[in-house]
Design a protein around this motif. Structure first.
Motif, mmCIF file in Angstrom:
data_model
loop_
_atom_site.group_PDB
_atom_site.id
_atom_site.type_symbol
_atom_site.label_atom_id
_atom_site.label_comp_id
_atom_site.label_asym_id
_atom_site.label_seq_id
_atom_site.Cartn_x
_atom_site.Cartn_y
_atom_site.Cartn_z
ATOM 1 N N ILE A 98 -11.819 -49.181 15.055
ATOM 2 C CA ILE A 98 -10.380 -49.455 15.350
ATOM 3 C C ILE A 98 -9.703 -48.372 16.333
ATOM 4 C CG2 ILE A 98 -9.966 -50.460 12.742
ATOM 5 C CD1 ILE A 98 -8.299 -47.645 12.347
ATOM 6 N N PHE A 99 -10.434 -47.477 16.712
ATOM 7 C CA PHE A 99 -9.867 -46.396 17.650
ATOM 8 C C PHE A 99 -10.163 -46.885 18.892
ATOM 9 C CE2 PHE A 99 -10.239 -44.163 13.355
ATOM 10 C CZ PHE A 99 -8.921 -43.484 13.545
ATOM 11 N N SER B 41 -5.200 -46.063 17.536
ATOM 12 C CA SER B 41 -6.039 -47.393 17.354
ATOM 13 C C SER B 41 -5.564 -48.213 18.389
ATOM 14 C CB SER B 41 -5.785 -47.628 15.969
ATOM 15 O OG SER B 41 -4.450 -48.296 15.850
ATOM 16 N N HIS B 42 -6.522 -49.273 18.714
ATOM 17 C CA HIS B 42 -6.190 -50.529 19.716
ATOM 18 C C HIS B 42 -4.826 -51.021 19.214
ATOM 19 C CE1 HIS B 42 -10.239 -50.208 21.201
ATOM 20 N NE2 HIS B 42 -10.804 -50.332 19.878
ATOM 21 N N VAL B 45 -4.515 -53.381 16.617
ATOM 22 C CA VAL B 45 -4.751 -52.975 15.123
ATOM 23 C C VAL B 45 -3.378 -52.624 14.631
ATOM 24 C CG1 VAL B 45 -5.828 -51.283 13.728
ATOM 25 C CG2 VAL B 45 -7.223 -52.365 15.598
ATOM 26 N N VAL B 48 -4.062 -50.034 8.791
ATOM 27 C CA VAL B 48 -5.198 -49.870 7.589
ATOM 28 C C VAL B 48 -4.358 -50.206 6.479
ATOM 29 C CG1 VAL B 48 -7.003 -48.691 8.781
ATOM 30 C CG2 VAL B 48 -5.185 -47.292 7.730
ATOM 31 N N PRO B 57 -9.083 -52.660 7.946
ATOM 32 C CA PRO B 57 -8.533 -52.746 9.166
ATOM 33 C C PRO B 57 -7.499 -53.929 9.135
ATOM 34 C CG PRO B 57 -10.761 -53.318 9.418
ATOM 35 C CD PRO B 57 -10.830 -52.703 8.090
ATOM 36 N N TYR B 59 -5.471 -56.573 11.382
ATOM 37 C CA TYR B 59 -5.265 -56.917 12.868
ATOM 38 C C TYR B 59 -4.433 -57.785 12.946
ATOM 39 C CZ TYR B 59 -9.862 -55.239 13.537
ATOM 40 O OH TYR B 59 -10.879 -54.134 13.685
ATOM 41 N N VAL B 94 -18.596 -56.465 6.987
ATOM 42 C CA VAL B 94 -17.585 -55.776 7.343
ATOM 43 C C VAL B 94 -16.297 -56.611 6.708
ATOM 44 C CG1 VAL B 94 -15.747 -54.655 9.180
ATOM 45 C CG2 VAL B 94 -18.338 -54.432 9.222
ATOM 46 N N GLY B 151 -13.166 -56.264 18.196
ATOM 47 C CA GLY B 151 -13.819 -55.144 18.114
ATOM 48 C C GLY B 151 -14.549 -54.866 16.744
ATOM 49 N N VAL B 152 -14.553 -55.818 15.888
ATOM 50 C CA VAL B 152 -15.186 -55.759 14.458
ATOM 51 C C VAL B 152 -16.768 -56.175 14.816
ATOM 52 C CG1 VAL B 152 -15.135 -56.693 12.269
ATOM 53 C CG2 VAL B 152 -13.037 -56.663 13.431
ATOM 54 N N PRO B 153 -17.540 -54.987 14.192
ATOM 55 C CA PRO B 153 -18.851 -55.277 14.216
ATOM 56 C C PRO B 153 -19.455 -56.056 12.978
ATOM 57 C CG PRO B 153 -18.324 -53.044 13.289
ATOM 58 C CD PRO B 153 -17.075 -53.582 14.035
ATOM 59 N N THR B 157 -20.290 -49.488 10.270
ATOM 60 C CA THR B 157 -20.464 -48.234 11.331
ATOM 61 C C THR B 157 -20.254 -47.061 10.697
ATOM 62 O OG1 THR B 157 -18.396 -48.393 12.265
ATOM 63 C CG2 THR B 157 -20.246 -49.776 13.260
#
Lengths: 126, 157
Positions: A98-99, B41-42, B45, B48, B57, B59, B94, B151-153, B157
Motif C-alpha cells: 500500500i505504500f 500510502s498510494h 489507498v 486500512v 487495504p 481502495y 490476499v 498494486g495488489v499482489p 508479501t
C-alpha cells in the motif's frame, strides 16, 4: 500512545530510549536546516511526523528519541500520553504494497477501544 | 455476505458510476468499516481497516486516476464522507477492500453486446463487459486486471 496534531498513534515503548522536553533540557536545540536536534552534545536526525501526517505542530512538543533499525532518531510529538499493553498478536501488520515509497512510517494496526490505531515503524524512520 | 450463485454479481456505485464485481471474488460486505488513513500510502489507498484481525487495504476507485477516462470532478464533493460500504474481496492469497455505495446483488441484468456501447468514464481495459440493469449501464469490473493495477499482489508479501 502519542498525539500528533489531531491524530493519535502508538509507538513501541521499548523503542523509546528517552523523552526530551525542551523546556527541561537546557542545552536542547533544533537545527532546522539540517533537520537535526542537539542535546547533551549528541546530534539526532529529526523525523517530521507532523508534516508526514499532514498536521501542524502544537504550541509545545516533546521529542521521542527512538532506537530504530539504523540508529537513533528524534520524533517531535505534541504529547506522550499513556503506556498501554498491546499483545503482539493483536497487532496486524500493514501490507507493504500500500505504500508509495520504500520508507514507511507505520507498520501495524490494532484495536484501541472503538477506534483502530496505527503503530509507528521505528525501524523505517532512520 | 458470502456464497450465492456461482455467476452472481454484486453491484455498487463508485461516484456516479454503477459497477459490479463477480460474487465469486467477494468475501463479505462490511458497513461503516472504520477506515484508518495511512500516511505515505498510494493516493488510491483510502487506508486500512481491521477485519477479522487483518489490516485490510482499502481502495477508493474514485481516487485511482488510471481507472477513469476523465477526471472525477465533483463526484465526491468536499466534506462528503467516503462510501459507507466496504466490499471485501479475495485476490489469490490476499484480501482487499473496495469502497462502494448502494451495494446490492445484481439479479436482473442483461449483457450489452454492442461493442460501441458506452462504458461511461471507466476505461474499458478494467472491464470484462457491460451490462444493462434497471435502465442503467453497469460496468462489470475484471478483478484480474483491476486489482494488480491497484498494486495488489496475488500472493502475500
Amino acid at each position: 500512545m502519542v498525539s500528533v496534531g489531531t491524530g493519535r498513534y502508538a509507538v513501541a515503548a521499548d523503542a523509546v530510549s528517552r523523552i526530551m522536553d525542551p523546556a527541561q533540557e537546557a542545552d536542547f536545540r533544533r537545527e532546522a536546516p539540517a533537520a537535526e536536534a542537539v542535546c547533551g552534545g549528541a546530534r539526532f536526525p529529526v523525523v517530521d511526523l507532523h508534516s508526514a501526517v499532514g498536521q501542524t505542530p502544537g504550541p509545545s512538543c516533546v521529542y521521542l528519541v527512538l532506537e530504530g533499525g539504523g540508529g537513533r532518531v528524534v520524533v517531535p510529538v505534541d504529547s506522550a500520553e499513556a503506556i498501554r499493553e498491546v499483545p503482539a498478536a493483536s497487532i496486524a501488520p500493514l501490507p507493504s504494497f500500500i505504500f508509495a515509497r520504500d520508507r514507511r512510517l507505520f507498520r501495524g494496526l490494532f484495536s484501541d477501544g472503538r477506534e483502530s490505531r496505527l503503530l509507528l515503524d521505528e525501524g523505517g524512520l532512520s | 455476505m458470502t456464497g450465492g450463485p456461482a455467476r452472481g454479481l454484486i453491484a455498487f456505485r463508485v461516484g456516479a458510476t454503477r459497477a459490479a464485481l463477480p460474487l465469486a471474488c467477494v468475501r463479505e460486505v462490511v458497513q461503516n468499516p472504520g477506515v484508518v488513513p495511512v500516511p505515505g500510502s498510494h493516493p488510491h489507498v483510502a487506508g486500512v481497516a481491521l477485519n477479522r484481525g487483518v489490516a485490510l487495504p482499502v481502495y477508493d476507485l474514485l481516487e485511482f486516476a488510471p481507472f477513469w477516462s476523465s477526471p472525477a470532478i465533483g463526484e465526491r464533493p468536499g466534506g462528503r464522507p467516503a462510501p459507507p460500504h466496504l466490499i471485501v474481496c479475495g485476490f489469490g492469497e490476499v484480501l482487499l477492500g473496495v469502497l462502494g455505495d448502494q451495494v446490492d446483488l445484481l439479479e436482473d441484468h442483461a449483457p450489452l453486446d454492442d461493442p460501441a456501447s458506452d462504458p461511461g468514464r471507466v476505461r474499458r481495459e478494467y472491464l470484462s463487459g457491460l451490462l444493462r440493469s434497471g435502465g442503467e449501464v453497469v460496468a462489470l469490473l475484471d478483478p484480474e486486471r483491476l486489482f494488480p493495477s491497484l498494486g495488489v499482489p496475488a500472493e502475500r508479501t
